[in-house]
Design a protein around this motif. Structure first.
Motif, PDB file in Angstrom:
ATOM      1  N   PHE A  93       0.855  -1.181   0.000  1.00  0.00           N
ATOM      2  CA  PHE A  93       0.000   0.000   0.000  1.00  0.00           C
ATOM      3  C   PHE A  93       0.898   1.241   0.000  1.00  0.00           C
ATOM      4  O   PHE A  93       1.911   1.278   0.696  1.00  0.00           O
ATOM      5  CB  PHE A  93      -0.895   0.039   1.232  1.00  0.00           C
ATOM      6  N   SER A  94       0.514   2.279  -0.758  1.00  0.00           N
ATOM      7  CA  SER A  94       1.297   3.515  -0.786  1.00  0.00           C
ATOM      8  C   SER A  94       0.381   4.710  -1.000  1.00  0.00           C
ATOM      9  O   SER A  94      -0.612   4.628  -1.736  1.00  0.00           O
ATOM     10  CB  SER A  94       2.341   3.469  -1.904  1.00  0.00           C
ATOM     11  N   SER A  95       0.733   5.831  -0.377  1.00  0.00           N
ATOM     12  CA  SER A  95      -0.060   7.053  -0.514  1.00  0.00           C
ATOM     13  C   SER A  95       0.195   7.767  -1.832  1.00  0.00           C
ATOM     14  O   SER A  95      -0.594   8.635  -2.226  1.00  0.00           O
ATOM     15  CB  SER A  95       0.220   8.000   0.654  1.00  0.00           C
ATOM     16  N   SER A  96       1.284   7.431  -2.529  1.00  0.00           N
ATOM     17  CA  SER A  96       1.587   8.014  -3.848  1.00  0.00           C
ATOM     18  C   SER A  96       2.013   6.898  -4.786  1.00  0.00           C
ATOM     19  O   SER A  96       3.035   6.237  -4.545  1.00  0.00           O
ATOM     20  CB  SER A  96       2.690   9.071  -3.753  1.00  0.00           C
ATOM     21  N   LYS A  97       1.256   6.677  -5.843  1.00  0.00           N
ATOM     22  CA  LYS A  97       1.474   5.550  -6.742  1.00  0.00           C
ATOM     23  C   LYS A  97       2.860   5.564  -7.365  1.00  0.00           C
ATOM     24  O   LYS A  97       3.474   4.521  -7.589  1.00  0.00           O
ATOM     25  CB  LYS A  97       0.405   5.567  -7.840  1.00  0.00           C
ATOM     26  N   THR A  98       3.371   6.769  -7.661  1.00  0.00           N
ATOM     27  CA  THR A  98       4.703   6.886  -8.257  1.00  0.00           C
ATOM     28  C   THR A  98       5.711   7.426  -7.255  1.00  0.00           C
ATOM     29  O   THR A  98       6.720   8.018  -7.625  1.00  0.00           O
ATOM     30  CB  THR A  98       4.660   7.790  -9.509  1.00  0.00           C
ATOM     31  N   GLY A  99       5.435   7.202  -5.997  1.00  0.00           N
ATOM     32  CA  GLY A  99       6.353   7.664  -4.954  1.00  0.00           C
ATOM     33  C   GLY A  99       7.705   6.990  -5.015  1.00  0.00           C
ATOM     34  O   GLY A  99       8.701   7.534  -4.531  1.00  0.00           O
ATOM     35  N   ASP A 100       7.767   5.779  -5.633  1.00  0.00           N
ATOM     36  CA  ASP A 100       9.057   5.096  -5.740  1.00  0.00           C
ATOM     37  C   ASP A 100      10.025   5.836  -6.641  1.00  0.00           C
ATOM     38  O   ASP A 100      11.241   5.646  -6.554  1.00  0.00           O
ATOM     39  CB  ASP A 100       8.857   3.651  -6.228  1.00  0.00           C
ATOM     40  N   THR A 101       9.502   6.696  -7.540  1.00  0.00           N
ATOM     41  CA  THR A 101      10.359   7.542  -8.378  1.00  0.00           C
ATOM     42  C   THR A 101      10.353   8.985  -7.885  1.00  0.00           C
ATOM     43  O   THR A 101      10.753   9.893  -8.587  1.00  0.00           O
ATOM     44  CB  THR A 101       9.912   7.486  -9.848  1.00  0.00           C
ATOM     45  N   PHE A 102       9.853   9.182  -6.657  1.00  0.00           N
ATOM     46  CA  PHE A 102       9.833  10.479  -5.970  1.00  0.00           C
ATOM     47  C   PHE A 102       8.964  11.503  -6.692  1.00  0.00           C
ATOM     48  O   PHE A 102       9.234  12.694  -6.676  1.00  0.00           O
ATOM     49  CB  PHE A 102      11.261  11.000  -5.762  1.00  0.00           C
ATOM     50  N   GLU A 103       7.901  10.999  -7.310  1.00  0.00           N
ATOM     51  CA  GLU A 103       6.869  11.854  -7.875  1.00  0.00           C
ATOM     52  C   GLU A 103       5.590  11.664  -7.066  1.00  0.00           C
ATOM     53  O   GLU A 103       5.187  10.538  -6.783  1.00  0.00           O
ATOM     54  CB  GLU A 103       6.604  11.498  -9.340  1.00  0.00           C
ATOM     55  N   GLY A 104       4.959  12.774  -6.693  1.00  0.00           N
ATOM     56  CA  GLY A 104       3.742  12.699  -5.904  1.00  0.00           C
ATOM     57  C   GLY A 104       3.428  14.044  -5.297  1.00  0.00           C
ATOM     58  O   GLY A 104       4.085  15.047  -5.595  1.00  0.00           O
ATOM     59  N   ALA A 105       2.436  14.061  -4.429  1.00  0.00           N
ATOM     60  CA  ALA A 105       2.001  15.308  -3.812  1.00  0.00           C
ATOM     61  C   ALA A 105       2.136  15.214  -2.297  1.00  0.00           C
ATOM     62  O   ALA A 105       1.585  14.300  -1.678  1.00  0.00           O
ATOM     63  CB  ALA A 105       0.550  15.611  -4.186  1.00  0.00           C
ATOM     64  N   VAL A 106       2.896  16.136  -1.740  1.00  0.00           N
ATOM     65  CA  VAL A 106       3.021  16.185  -0.283  1.00  0.00           C
ATOM     66  C   VAL A 106       1.637  16.356   0.324  1.00  0.00           C
ATOM     67  O   VAL A 106       0.840  17.184  -0.124  1.00  0.00           O
ATOM     68  CB  VAL A 106       3.947  17.344   0.143  1.00  0.00           C
ATOM     69  N   GLY A 107       1.315  15.566   1.316  1.00  0.00           N
ATOM     70  CA  GLY A 107       0.011  15.626   1.971  1.00  0.00           C
ATOM     71  C   GLY A 107      -0.966  14.565   1.511  1.00  0.00           C
ATOM     72  O   GLY A 107      -2.012  14.374   2.150  1.00  0.00           O
TER      73      GLY A 107
END
Length: 376
Positions: free
Chosen positions: A347-361
């Motif tokens: 589970f992750s709060s940002s789907k592309t967080g593994d490439t450090f793309e996403g929205a803080v919050g």
């Protein structure tokens, strides 16, 4: 005579400038294993006789055996950080019949030490329900960790997060401000709250500006946090039943500003959560152990089944989700019974967080997860 005195003086000066190399302050167990063909009979497979890549966050090492009651005293071997020593010593025979044995690892400089426990546990059937009510603060009270309470009263730390990695970026953050925390507003009791956080000046320096809240079956290994972030996540644990589907409940709210790894705003992007699972072979054709990480958990050739929630729209009310495993590779019943497959649930709060793309919050809440297994 003057020349000889000059040489002697220079030798004294040079020696006075050479300082002893500082001794290592680390005191970790890196690997633990059991040797001997006569002892292999107590394990489902020989790779269960070795615990490799011990996460730096753990202080409990558990070997899985067929029957604990029949277990003889065992000699445990250890690989430690350079210069460290361990007591009882590596390779010594210990009696585990009365419970875990405590080991103390001392650093080379003698100033630091860590307490570990080594234990044995019988192979148990996989659990089907997780409500995330059992958690505690890590050593040092820095961040939260979750565990599963077994029927025999023992704890299994089968759930992991990237909280330990976030500690490197924000060492002074309170436990409540980490990406993965418990939340008292679950369906009934606690749930898990995942929030995409800024990594501040550290993140800008290393081009890792965000840390998505993540929660997964497996372990986190912080040794790769600076060099290869995706290798920090050891995805999956052995299961002895074939999963058919996974269901549960979620809430989701995307953050306001979606950015890339350089912290540039991408105005056409709205953050999304990730909810997926894979079943994979945990050994290759030659019998070598296989562990999937963040860089190959969705692409590895060892994957035999995959399930995913393809759409999880924002909602402030608890919504039911369900994902069904797909794949045509036949499941080997004997291999499954011998713990030859790992199940990774992520589970992750940002789907592309593994490439450090996403929205803080961006915030994802997860509760009441249930795995349905195939019945024979």
């Amino acid at each position: 005579m003057k020349y000889a005195c000059y040489i002697a003086l220079m030798a004294i000066l040079l020696n006075s400038c050479i300082k002893d190399e500082p001794k290592n302050m680390e005191c970790d167990i890196l690997e633990a294993w059991i040797e001997g063909d006569d002892l292999a009979q107590y394990f489902s497979q020989t790779t269960d006789m070795r615990i490799s890549d011990v996460p730096s966050s753990t202080d409990l090492l558990t070997f899985i055996v067929r029957q604990r009651a029949a277990l003889p005293p065992m000699p445990i071997n250890f690989k430690l950080t350079p210069g460290a020593t361990i007591s009882p010593e590596s390779g010594s025979v210990q009696d585990f019949s009365k419970g875990p044995v405590t080991y103390t690892v001392a650093s080379e400089d003698g100033q630091w030490y860590r307490i570990y426990q080594v234990d044995f546990r019988e192979t148990v059937l996989p659990s089907s329900k997780y409500d995330f009510e059992t958690f505690e603060l890590s050593s040092g009270n820095k961040y939260y960790v979750w565990y599963y309470k077994n029927a025999d009263g023992t704890n299994d730390y089968i759930w992991a997060s990237g909280n330990e990695g976030y500690m490197i970026a924000k060492p002074n953050a309170s436990a409540e401000d980490y990406p993965t925390v418990p939340d008292a507003n679950g369906l009934d009791g606690y749930c898990v709250r995942l929030t995409t956080r800024s990594t501040g000046s550290w993140g800008k320096t290393f081009k890792k500006p965000i840390a998505a809240g993540n929660f997964f079956l497996g372990a986190f290994d912080s040794q790769y946090a600076l060099t290869n972030t995706l290798k920090t996540t050891q995805m999956g644990i052995p299961y002895t039943k074939e999963p058919v589907k996974i269901a549960g409940y979620y809430k989701y709210a995307p953050g306001e500003v979606f950015t890339d790894k350089d912290f540039n705003e991408l105005k056409d992007r709205i953050d999304e959560p990730a909810l997926y699972a894979v079943l994979y072979y945990n050994h290759d054709e030659a019998g070598n152990e296989v562990m999937l990480h963040g860089d190959d958990v969705r692409t590895s050739r060892f994957i035999v089944r995959m399930a995913e929630v393809t759409s999880a729209p924002p909602t402030d009310q608890w919504q039911h989700f369900e994902m069904t495993f797909e794949g045509t590779t036949p499941i080997d019943a004997q291999l499954l019974a011998n713990r030859g497959y790992n199940l990774a649930l992520v589970f992750s709060s940002s789907k592309t967080g593994d490439t450090f793309e996403g929205a803080v919050g961006s915030t994802l809440l997860i509760d009441k997860v249930e795995i349905t297994f195939k019945t024979e």
